[in-house]
Design a protein around this motif. Structure first.
Motif, PDB file in Angstrom:
ATOM      1  N   THR A 278       0.818  -1.213   0.000  1.00  0.00           N
ATOM      2  CA  THR A 278       0.000   0.000   0.000  1.00  0.00           C
ATOM      3  C   THR A 278       0.850   1.262   0.000  1.00  0.00           C
ATOM      4  O   THR A 278       0.325   2.353  -0.206  1.00  0.00           O
ATOM      5  CB  THR A 278      -0.908   0.012   1.238  1.00  0.00           C
ATOM      6  OG1 THR A 278      -0.087  -0.081   2.419  1.00  0.00           O
ATOM      7  CG2 THR A 278      -1.872  -1.163   1.207  1.00  0.00           C
ATOM      8  N   ASP A 279       2.153   1.099   0.231  1.00  0.00           N
ATOM      9  CA  ASP A 279       3.072   2.241   0.238  1.00  0.00           C
ATOM     10  C   ASP A 279       3.745   2.329  -1.131  1.00  0.00           C
ATOM     11  O   ASP A 279       4.459   1.406  -1.538  1.00  0.00           O
ATOM     12  CB  ASP A 279       4.121   2.063   1.337  1.00  0.00           C
ATOM     13  CG  ASP A 279       4.978   3.309   1.516  1.00  0.00           C
ATOM     14  OD1 ASP A 279       4.740   4.303   0.811  1.00  0.00           O
ATOM     15  OD2 ASP A 279       5.882   3.276   2.380  1.00  0.00           O
ATOM     16  N   PRO A 280       3.540   3.395  -1.854  1.00  0.00           N
ATOM     17  CA  PRO A 280       4.160   3.488  -3.193  1.00  0.00           C
ATOM     18  C   PRO A 280       5.684   3.470  -3.144  1.00  0.00           C
ATOM     19  O   PRO A 280       6.326   3.037  -4.109  1.00  0.00           O
ATOM     20  CB  PRO A 280       3.639   4.823  -3.737  1.00  0.00           C
ATOM     21  CG  PRO A 280       2.397   5.103  -2.933  1.00  0.00           C
ATOM     22  CD  PRO A 280       2.652   4.532  -1.579  1.00  0.00           C
ATOM     23  N   SER A 281       6.276   3.933  -2.065  1.00  0.00           N
ATOM     24  CA  SER A 281       7.739   3.970  -2.006  1.00  0.00           C
ATOM     25  C   SER A 281       8.338   2.567  -1.978  1.00  0.00           C
ATOM     26  O   SER A 281       9.457   2.354  -2.442  1.00  0.00           O
ATOM     27  CB  SER A 281       8.194   4.753  -0.766  1.00  0.00           C
ATOM     28  OG  SER A 281       7.704   4.135   0.419  1.00  0.00           O
ATOM     29  N   MET A 282       7.596   1.593  -1.436  1.00  0.00           N
ATOM     30  CA  MET A 282       8.098   0.222  -1.403  1.00  0.00           C
ATOM     31  C   MET A 282       8.135  -0.403  -2.790  1.00  0.00           C
ATOM     32  O   MET A 282       8.945  -1.270  -3.073  1.00  0.00           O
ATOM     33  CB  MET A 282       7.237  -0.625  -0.473  1.00  0.00           C
ATOM     34  CG  MET A 282       7.292  -0.189   0.975  1.00  0.00           C
ATOM     35  SD  MET A 282       8.969  -0.348   1.633  1.00  0.00           S
ATOM     36  CE  MET A 282       8.750   0.398   3.246  1.00  0.00           C
ATOM     37  N   ARG A 283       7.248   0.015  -3.681  1.00  0.00           N
ATOM     38  CA  ARG A 283       7.233  -0.541  -5.031  1.00  0.00           C
ATOM     39  C   ARG A 283       8.434  -0.071  -5.838  1.00  0.00           C
ATOM     40  O   ARG A 283       8.944  -0.783  -6.701  1.00  0.00           O
ATOM     41  CB  ARG A 283       5.947  -0.129  -5.741  1.00  0.00           C
ATOM     42  CG  ARG A 283       4.673  -0.504  -4.976  1.00  0.00           C
ATOM     43  CD  ARG A 283       3.449   0.115  -5.621  1.00  0.00           C
ATOM     44  NE  ARG A 283       2.258  -0.058  -4.786  1.00  0.00           N
ATOM     45  CZ  ARG A 283       1.090   0.518  -5.031  1.00  0.00           C
ATOM     46  NH1 ARG A 283       0.945   1.301  -6.101  1.00  0.00           N
ATOM     47  NH2 ARG A 283       0.068   0.322  -4.222  1.00  0.00           N
TER      48      ARG A 283
END
Length: 803
Positions: A278-283
């Motif tokens: 759900t965290d875009p930074s992890m993608r």
């Protein structure tokens, strides 16, 4: 006090006269003697005016001087003895010794720089840490002793375990630093929270050492050392500048989560993950990989940890980082911190989404990865999930009720992994602990569907508690083998020679996994105590009770007894296991209190004085009066515990009395030992008992209730309209009529008496009737004098017949 003086004098005598090289074997005995002299060592030295007190002061001064000289002794035996005794003296003397311990601190610091044995240096670190710890509550001593000495102690301790190049701010661990590593990390963890400003210049050096310890993928350091390093890594946020420690803690926690995701990106490359963050930074962190090479992470991660290569080291890195994240939640913080709940649950969702293929559930494989790496990953998944569930246990215990909104999500993650990996004992142990922690806070709110989803887990838990099923005896095997054909497999011949071989081997699995048995035995009581018992299926509850009985678990038995199966329409009442509890744990205090409670009767507080009426002396005299034979038992005193209604309510039992059915009198403190149970009669037969044989007639209830004018009306009964045969008391709502037997008619002075009322159980209870001339107390109910319901002629006939 004289004995303490003698003991202190004996210690000084030994330290002075015994050769120094012979002191180490006596160090423990001397330290114990000094610990017992704490009252003498801690007394103020300036207030000693008597001769005995001055002698004690001389002995204390002599001891301090001797210990200071031993710290500077040339022999290692003398220095070792001095270090041990200094610690004992400082702990026993407290402030009186601490204010003069500056020479001790200098001598101990010098020992850290000498070529002393490892045990002496370790003991010196422990003693210095204890001194700095005891001076914290005295600001003057902190300013005079701790603040000047602590920076040198940190430097000396770091030099014991590492080396520092002059041009770099980081340090490198020594190859032989393992003996001092645990002691130094423990000392830093004790002092860094109380003196963060002193440790601030050394935070970068300590951080570089902790990165090496936490990032080690091979078993280079013991597990206890890694745990201390993780705790100290979390405590380093206290060294941040003023009012920024909370933000430093949050940044370090987020970097740990990011490092976990980066490691999982390489470890889980053999499968196609269905998880999406759900965290875009992890993608964005998911970069390309070289699938032709062995799985590895070559670059430093967000925490600055070193590289690793291989599935095994990668899983080790995940486990260590999960433990580090648990340390963030488990370590106290001096400042307010914000826990990233969403990020933690997002991480656990990713780690639990990949499970071992089982029960027809297939995992989408990555075709670019070979079969060997994928199988190695599946073999290491239970370790990852165990560490993940341990993190969630810490998460739930720390948040307590704050974890209730996400409790259902955590429960689903645990059950998802359990269905696939319940064969792993470590996974089952972690899941039992996790769900038990969830039960403490959200158990009563579970729905029937949620409880039904735990059925398979409960069955497995019961199986883990029961011992393994033993093989049949050799005699039975031989008997069965004769009946079977020779082509079948025969029994093991060694079992005939040593029958106890298999039984001993079968009992070993349950005893070799104490953590699993502990977690399962704690799970059952938590289940019965917190989960609604009506949602448990009858067969499942029966299996739980059978398991409890076979294991003889006292806590589980108490939980089962205190949370019985609620009554359900169409189902019989469940059997209690109290007999098994009493048989197996009869000597336990809680079992005795459950089976034979000795608590006082709880009464209505509104009645005053515990609900018991005060009995006057006149009432006590009335108790000694002769009870008329027609009234076999006395009615109870109005205590307030059984409240009486303003208007007596006569129940229909008055007209439904069985024919000549004897009543069993209730044992009461007012009843007499020679009273015999009286036959029960009806009002219609009260005036017709003049026969010599004393037999009664059948009551004519159906017709005479309405026709006879003397019969009592139940519906319109009240004190104003009621007509009886004598003065009666109406304490309660039930009605019971008694009749005097022929053998006791001589003592009857009045006509037959009808007593209306009694205890709730409906048993006849007698009450002494006071005479008209006696003064009545305020606590006693007024008696109702009624006119007889028969004519004078009939009453005279009855009297003549009795005579």
């Amino acid at each position: 006090m004289a004995s303490l003086s003698m003991s202190l004098h004996a210690v000084n005598h030994r330290l002075t006269n015994i050769p120094v090289k012979q002191l180490p074997p006596l160090a423990s005995c001397l330290a114990t003697s000094l610990s017992n002299c704490g009252e003498l060592l801690s007394s103020p030295q300036q207030q000693k005016s008597a001769k005995s007190d001055s002698d004690d002061a001389v002995q204390v001064h002599k001891l301090m001087t001797r210990l200071a000289s031993l710290l500077q002794d040339r022999t290692p035996e003398g220095r070792w003895t001095a270090v041990v005794l200094v610690k004992a003296v400082v702990e026993a003397g407290q402030w009186e010794i601490l204010r003069g311990c500056e020479p001790f601190v200098r001598g101990l610091m010098a020992i850290l720089t000498k070529a002393d044995p490892t045990s002496t240096k370790k003991m010196a670190v422990i003693t210095l840490t204890r001194i700095f710890h005891l001076t914290y509550q005295y600001p003057t001593l902190v300013r005079e002793i701790t603040t000047p000495s602590l920076p040198g102690f940190v430097t000396s301790a770091l030099n014991l375990i590492s080396t520092k190049p002059s041009s770099e701010p980081s340090r490198t661990l020594k190859s032989n630093a393992t003996p001092f590593l645990e002691i130094v990390l423990h000392a830093f963890g004790e002092l860094i929270g109380r003196h963060p400003t002193i440790f601030r210049p050394f935070s970068a050096q300590i951080h570089s050492l902790l990165q090496t310890i936490i990032g080690s993928t091979s078993p280079t350091f013991p597990e206890s050392v890694v745990a201390l390093a993780e705790r100290l890594f979390v405590l380093l946020h206290n060294c941040a500048p003023k009012n920024t420690s909370g933000e430093e803690w949050k940044n370090a926690c987020h970097m740990t989560i990011a490092s976990l995701h980066g490691t999982a990106h390489y470890v889980f490359r053999a499968v196609v993950e269905q998880w999406e963050s759900t965290d875009p930074s992890m993608r964005k962190n998911a970069g390309p990989q070289d699938y032709t090479q062995e799985v590895c992470d070559l670059g430093p991660d967000p925490l600055g940890l070193p590289r690793w290569q291989g599935i095994g080291p990668g899983v080790d890195r995940l486990v260590v980082l999960l433990r580090l994240l648990s340390a963030f939640l488990n370590t106290p913080s001096a400042s307010t911190v914000s826990i990233p709940i969403g990020s933690i649950l997002d991480l656990t969702s990713r780690l639990t989404s990949v499970t071992v293929p089982a029960n027809g559930v297939e995992v989408q494989n990555n075709p670019q990865i070979g079969r060997a790496e994928r199988e190695n990953l599946f073999a290491e998944l239970p370790r990852i999930h165990t560490a993940c569930f341990n993190l969630l246990v810490t998460f739930v215990k720390k948040l307590e009720t704050g974890a209730v909104p996400v409790g259902q999500t955590i429960l689903e993650q645990a059950l998802w992994v359990f269905r696939a990996e319940k064969s792993s004992r470590e996974v089952r142990t972690a899941i039992y602990d996790l769900i038990r922690a969830l039960f403490m806070h959200m158990g009563p709110s579970l729905t029937k569907q949620s409880v039904s989803s735990l059925t398979n887990l409960i069955h497995t838990c019961c199986s883990d508690l029961l011992p393994p099923v033993g093989d049949e005896s050799p005699a039975k095997l031989s008997a069965d083998s004769k009946a079977k054909s020779k082509n079948q497999v025969t029994a093991n011949a060694d079992s005939f020679l040593n029958p106890g071989l298999k039984s001993g081997r079968q009992l070993s699995p349950s005893s070799s996994f104490p953590d699993l048995k502990r977690a399962a035995s704690e799970f059952i009581p938590a289940l019965l105590t917190n989960v609604p018992t009506e949602y448990l299926a009858p067969s499942l509850r029966a299996e739980i009770d059978r398991t409890i009985i076979m294991t003889s678990d006292k806590n589980a038995m108490l939980a089962s007894i205190l949370n019985p199966v609620p009554p359900v329409k169409g189902r019989g009442m469940g059997a209690s296991i109290i007999p098994f509890l009493a048989r197996g744990h009869a000597a336990q205090m809680e079992v005795e209190g459950l089976i034979r409670p000795r608590m006082p009767v709880l009464t209505n507080a509104s009645s005053g004085l515990g609900g018991y009426a005060q009995i006057d002396e006149e009432d006590e005299d009335e108790d000694d009066m002769t009870v008329p034979a027609s009234v076999p038992h006395a009615a109870p005193v109005n205590t307030g515990f059984l409240k009486q209604s303003a208007t007596p309510i006569l129940q229909n039992d008055l007209m439904d009395i069985q024919e000549s059915q004897p009543t069993v009198p209730s044992l009461n403190k007012r009843s007499h030992g020679d009273d015999q149970p009286q036959p029960l009669t009806t009002p219609s037969s009260i005036g017709k008992t003049g026969q010599a044989n004393g037999q009664t007639k059948r009551p004519r209830v159906e017709n005479e209730v309405v026709a006879a004018p003397s019969q009592l009306s139940v519906d319109s009964a009240s004190p104003n309209t009621f007509t009886g045969t004598a003065a009666i008391s109406v304490p309660t709502s039930s009605a019971i009529f008694t009749q005097t037997p022929p053998a006791q008619t001589a003592s009857v002075n009045t006509s037959s008496t009808a007593t209306v009322g009694g205890p709730l159980s409906g048993t006849a209870v007698s009450q002494p009737i006071p005479s008209a001339g006696d003064d009545e107390s305020d606590n006693e109910l007024p008696t109702l004098n009624m006119d007889p319901d028969t004519d004078d002629e009939e009453e005279e006939d009855v009297t003549m017949g009795e005579s």
